[in-house]
Design a protein around this motif. Structure first.
Motif, PDB file in Angstrom:
ATOM      1  N   CYS A   1       0.822  -1.212   0.000  1.00  0.00           N
ATOM      2  CA  CYS A   1       0.000   0.000   0.000  1.00  0.00           C
ATOM      3  C   CYS A   1       0.854   1.259   0.000  1.00  0.00           C
ATOM      4  N   GLN A   2       0.240   2.314  -0.484  1.00  0.00           N
ATOM      5  CA  GLN A   2       0.807   3.656  -0.477  1.00  0.00           C
ATOM      6  C   GLN A   2      -0.162   4.544   0.290  1.00  0.00           C
TER       7      GLN A   2
ATOM      8  N   PRO B   1       1.715  12.903  -0.178  1.00  0.00           N
ATOM      9  CA  PRO B   1       2.240  11.666   0.413  1.00  0.00           C
ATOM     10  C   PRO B   1       2.318  11.799   1.936  1.00  0.00           C
TER      11      PRO B   1
ATOM     12  N   HIS C   1       7.376   5.257   6.867  1.00  0.00           N
ATOM     13  CA  HIS C   1       6.956   5.240   5.463  1.00  0.00           C
ATOM     14  C   HIS C   1       6.914   6.674   4.948  1.00  0.00           C
TER      15      HIS C   1
ATOM     16  N   THR D   1       5.684   7.855  -0.675  1.00  0.00           N
ATOM     17  CA  THR D   1       5.889   7.971  -2.129  1.00  0.00           C
ATOM     18  C   THR D   1       5.942   6.618  -2.824  1.00  0.00           C
ATOM     19  N   THR D   2       6.144   5.556  -2.082  1.00  0.00           N
ATOM     20  CA  THR D   2       6.266   4.221  -2.671  1.00  0.00           C
ATOM     21  C   THR D   2       5.221   3.282  -2.068  1.00  0.00           C
ATOM     22  N   TYR D   3       5.051   2.149  -2.711  1.00  0.00           N
ATOM     23  CA  TYR D   3       4.197   1.107  -2.159  1.00  0.00           C
ATOM     24  C   TYR D   3       5.023   0.264  -1.185  1.00  0.00           C
ATOM     25  N   ASP D   4       4.405  -0.103  -0.083  1.00  0.00           N
ATOM     26  CA  ASP D   4       5.131  -0.787   0.987  1.00  0.00           C
ATOM     27  C   ASP D   4       4.267  -1.934   1.522  1.00  0.00           C
TER      28      ASP D   4
END
Length: 600
Positions: free
Chosen positions: A372-373, A423, A433, A436-439
Motif C-alpha cells: 500500500c501507499q 504523500p 513510510h 511515495t512508494t508502495y510498501d
C-alpha cells in the motif's frame, strides 16, 4: 488371488476399452417392475457375473474358461478387482438384491439411488465417466505392473466395485462411505461432520465450512491435523493417487472428509473399532477425534471443453493434482506458509457479498500479499498576487498559510483555500513510510488494524455516533463546529457509496469498519479503472473536516487479482481512514488561528 488375476489381466487388458458392457442373455426386463426394482435386479445379476469370473480365476487362473459376459464384467471392473478390493462388496451384491429408493438426479448424469438401509449407492453416470473408470483399470498394469497390490490397496480412492450398463445408461455401484464408518465405529464413535472438498480456485462451499471448523470450530481446539497420528502416511498415499489420476487426464475429483468424535469421553484406550492410516484415517494423539479421507468423483476427463471452462474460471483444472495435494497440506495446517488463501477462505466465503471486501481487508491473504501507499489531504492556500498598471499580471504560489487581503500601490494580494492530497510520512507502530512508494508493511499494518481478531467490526451507519463520541478524546483542544462534523459524516458516506455513474453502491454501508486497535473508522472500496475515490478526502478537507484522514492505495504484490475461487477475486483497493479523536494537525491550527484573527 493377485497372481491369478495378473495372468488373465495380462491378456485381457490389451483389449480396447469397451463402449458398453454386454448384458447376459439371462438378464431380462420385467415390465411389471418399477425402475428401482429393475435396477436392483440388474445390480445383482451383474455382480453375479463378476463374482463368477473372480471365482473361476481364483480357482485356476492358468486354465480359467470365462464366458464373454464374464470376461467383460471382469475387464470393466478391473481397477478394484485386480487386487481384491472389491471381493467382499461383489459377494454381498451378488448374494442379496438391494432394496433401492430414488434420491434424485445428479447434474448432467443419470439418476441417483440409495439402498433403503443406506449402505449402498447406485449412481447413473455418463459413458465418458464409465470409460474413464475402465481406462484406469486397464492402465493398472502400466502403473503397478500387477505386483504392487499392497501399495495400491493403501491408496485412498473410494472403491467402485461394480459398473455396468443397462438401457444405454451406465451405472456405478459403491458403498456409502459415511454409513460404513458409522456401522464400523458405533457406539464408541459417531460421525459428526462430512465434507466434500475441492481445491481452490474451485467453488467449494464444503471447503469453507471445513476451514471454519478447523479454525474456530471443535477441531480448532486440537493441534493441527498435520500433527495427528497417520498424517504423513495419508499425505503420501494422496500424492500417489493424485499423480495417477493426473497422468491419465482426470480432474475435478474431490477429497471426501469425515470427522468422528468419541461418544464415550471416558474411554481413552485404543479399541478394536478405532481407525488408522490403513483405513485412510488420522487419529488425534489423545484419541479424542478421528478424521478420515477418501478421493471420490475421479472420473472426469480433462477434455477440450473442460480446458475451455478452466481457462475462463481461473485455471481451476490446470495442475489439478498438485492443487489437491496443496489443499491437503493447508487443511493439515491452515497457518502454514503459502496457505493464506485457505486460512481466509472460510471467512471470505461466508461473508455477505457486501462485506466481502471488508473481510478480505482483514485477512492474512491481504496482509501478506498486498502493498500500500499512503496519502493525506491538507488544506493549503493559493496566494494570488495581481500587479496592476496597464494590463494586470497575475502570479500565484501555494503556501501553508493564508494572507489577509492587502493592497499596496498597484499590487493586490489575496489567498484562496485549496485541498491537496500529499504523500503521508507515516511513523506509527514502529513503521516508517515516506508515502511515495508502495510498501508491504503498510498492508500488514492495515490488515491488523481492521482484523476481526483485533475486534475490527462492521458498524455501517453506526459510524456517525462513533465520530461524535470520539471527537477530541485524545486532543482536548480539538473541536469541530456542527457543519464541520457534518462534512466528515457526509464525506465518509460518499466514499462508501459513490460510483462513477452516479448510482449508489453499498447502500447498507456494510463496507464501513470500526477499529478499536487504531481508534479509527475505515471504509474500503474496490479501485475503479475510471476514477479514484481520493477526491472525497480532498472534498472533506475543503469543507473543513479536520479529523485526521488517510488515503490508502493497495495492490497485489504480483500485480494480479487475488483469486480464492473462480467467483471470488479481489483487485486493487482504496481505503479511507478517519481518526475522530485526533486533528489533522498543522492545517487545522492554521485555519483556526486565521478564523480567530478575522473574528477579532
Amino acid at each position: 488371488m493377485v497372481n491369478s488375476f495378473a495372468v488373465l489381466a495380462a491378456g485381457l487388458i490389451a483389449w480396447p476399452a469397451p463402449v458398453c458392457s454386454v448384458r447376459d442373455d439371462s438378464v431380462s426386463s420385467d415390465g411389471g417392475m418399477g425402475i428401482e426394482e429393475r435396477l436392483a435386479a440388474e445390480v445383482q445379476q451383474h455382480a453375479q457375473l463378476l463374482q463368477a469370473a473372480l471365482s473361476r480365476l481364483d480357482a485356476d487362473a492358468d486354465d480359467a474358461k470365462l464366458s464373454v459376459t464374464e470376461q467383460r464384467a471382469f475387464t470393466d471392473n478391473l481397477l478394484f478387482a485386480m487386487c481384491g478390493l472389491s471381493d467382499s462388496s461383489v459377494r454381498e451384491l451378488a448374494d442379496d438384491a438391494l432394496q433401492l429408493r430414488a434420491v434424485g438426479k445428479l447434474a448432467k448424469s443419470g439418476n441417483f439411488f440409495a439402498s433403503t438401509d443406506s449402505r449402498w449407492l447406485v449412481k447413473g453416470v455418463s459413458l465418458g465417466e464409465q470409460s474413464k473408470l475402465i481406462e484406469l483399470g486397464h492402465a493398472w498394469d502400466d502403473i503397478y505392473n500387477h505386483s504392487d497390490c499392497h501399495g495400491f490397496n493403501l491408496g485412498i480412492l473410494l472403491p467402485i466395485p461394480l459398473t455396468f450398463i443397462t438401457d444405454r445408461q451406465p451405472y456405478l455401484v459403491m458403498r456409502n462411505e459415511t454409513k460404513q464408518l458409522e456401522n464400523r465405529t458405533w457406539p464408541e464413535w459417531q460421525v459428526t461432520q462430512a465434507f466434500d472438498v475441492k481445491p481452490l480456485p474451485n467453488l467449494s462451499e464444503h471447503l469453507a465450512n471445513l476451514i471454519i471448523t478447523l479454525t474456530t470450530g471443535w477441531l480448532g481446539s486440537f493441534a493441527p491435523l498435520s500433527r495427528w497420528d497417520g498424517w504423513d502416511a495419508i499425505k503420501t498415499r494422496l500424492h500417489r493417487d493424485c499423480m495417477l489420476l493426473t497422468s491419465y487426464g482426470v480432474v475435478d475429483f474431490s477429497l471426501f472428509i469425515h470427522v468422528l468424535q468419541r461418544t464415550r469421553l471416558t474411554v481413552v484406550n485404543k479399541s478394536s473399532t478405532d481407525l488408522s492410516a490403513k483405513d485412510g484415517c488420522i487419529v488425534e494423539p489423545s484419541h479424542a477425534a478421528i478424521v478420515c479421507f477418501a478421493v471420490l468423483d475421479y472420473l472426469m476427463q480433462f477434455s477440450s471443453s473442460r480446458k475451455l471452462e478452466s481457462r475462463f474460471k481461473a485455471d481451476k483444472f490446470q495442475d489439478y493434482g498438485e492443487k489437491m495435494v496443496h489443499a491437503f497440506a493447508c487443511i493439515g495446517d491452515v497457518n502454514s506458509k503459502g496457505c493464506e488463501a485457505y486460512h481466509d477462505y472460510g471467512a471470505i466465503e461466508t461473508a455477505s457479498v457486501k462485506e466481502a471486501k471488508v473481510t478480505f481487508l482483514g485477512s492474512e491473504t491481504f496482509g501478506k500479499t498486498y502493498e500500500c501507499q499512503v496519502g493525506r489531504p491538507k488544506l493549503r492556500y493559493e496566494i494570488i498576487t495581481m500587479v496592476g498598471g496597464g494590463t494586470p499580471i497575475f502570479m500565484s504560489k501555494i503556501e501553508d498559510k493564508p494572507v489577509i487581503r492587502e493592497s499596496l500601490d498597484l499590487t493586490v494580494t489575496s489567498s484562496k483555500e485549496i485541498a491537496v492530497l500529499l504523500p503521508e510520512v507515516l511513523q506509527i507502530d514502529g513503521l516508517s513510510h515516506d508515502g511515495t512508494t508502495y510498501d508491504a508493511n503498510i498492508a500488514s499494518w492495515l490488515q491488523e488494524a481492521v482484523s476481526s481478531s483485533n475486534q475490527g467490526q462492521v458498524v455501517a451507519s453506526g459510524y456517525e455516533q462513533l465520530l461524535e463520541q470520539g471527537l477530541g478524546q485524545l486532543e482536548k483542544e480539538f473541536e469541530l463546529h456542527e457543519e464541520e462534523l457534518d462534512a466528515c459524516k457526509r464525506g465518509i458516506e460518499l466514499f462508501a457509496t459513490s460510483s462513477w455513474n452516479g448510482h449508489k453502491n453499498h447502500k447498507d454501508l456494510g463496507n464501513i469498519i470500526w477499529s478499536p486497535r487504531s481508534n479509527s473508522i475505515f471504509v474500503v472500496r474496490g479501485k475503479s479503472k475510471l476514477y479514484s475515490n481520493s477526491k472525497y478526502l480532498t472534498e472533506m478537507r475543503k469543507r473543513h473536516c479536520f479529523m485526521l484522514l488517510r488515503f490508502f492505495r493497495c495492490r497485489a504484490l504480483d500485480g494480479k487479482k487475488t483469486a480464492f475461487d473462480y467467483m471470488t477475486s479481489f483487485g486493487s483497493l482504496e481505503v479511507l481512514q478517519v481518526v475522530p479523536s485526533v486533528s489533522s494537525g498543522h492545517d487545522f491550527k492554521v485555519f483556526r488561528k486565521m478564523r480567530t484573527s478575522l473574528a477579532g
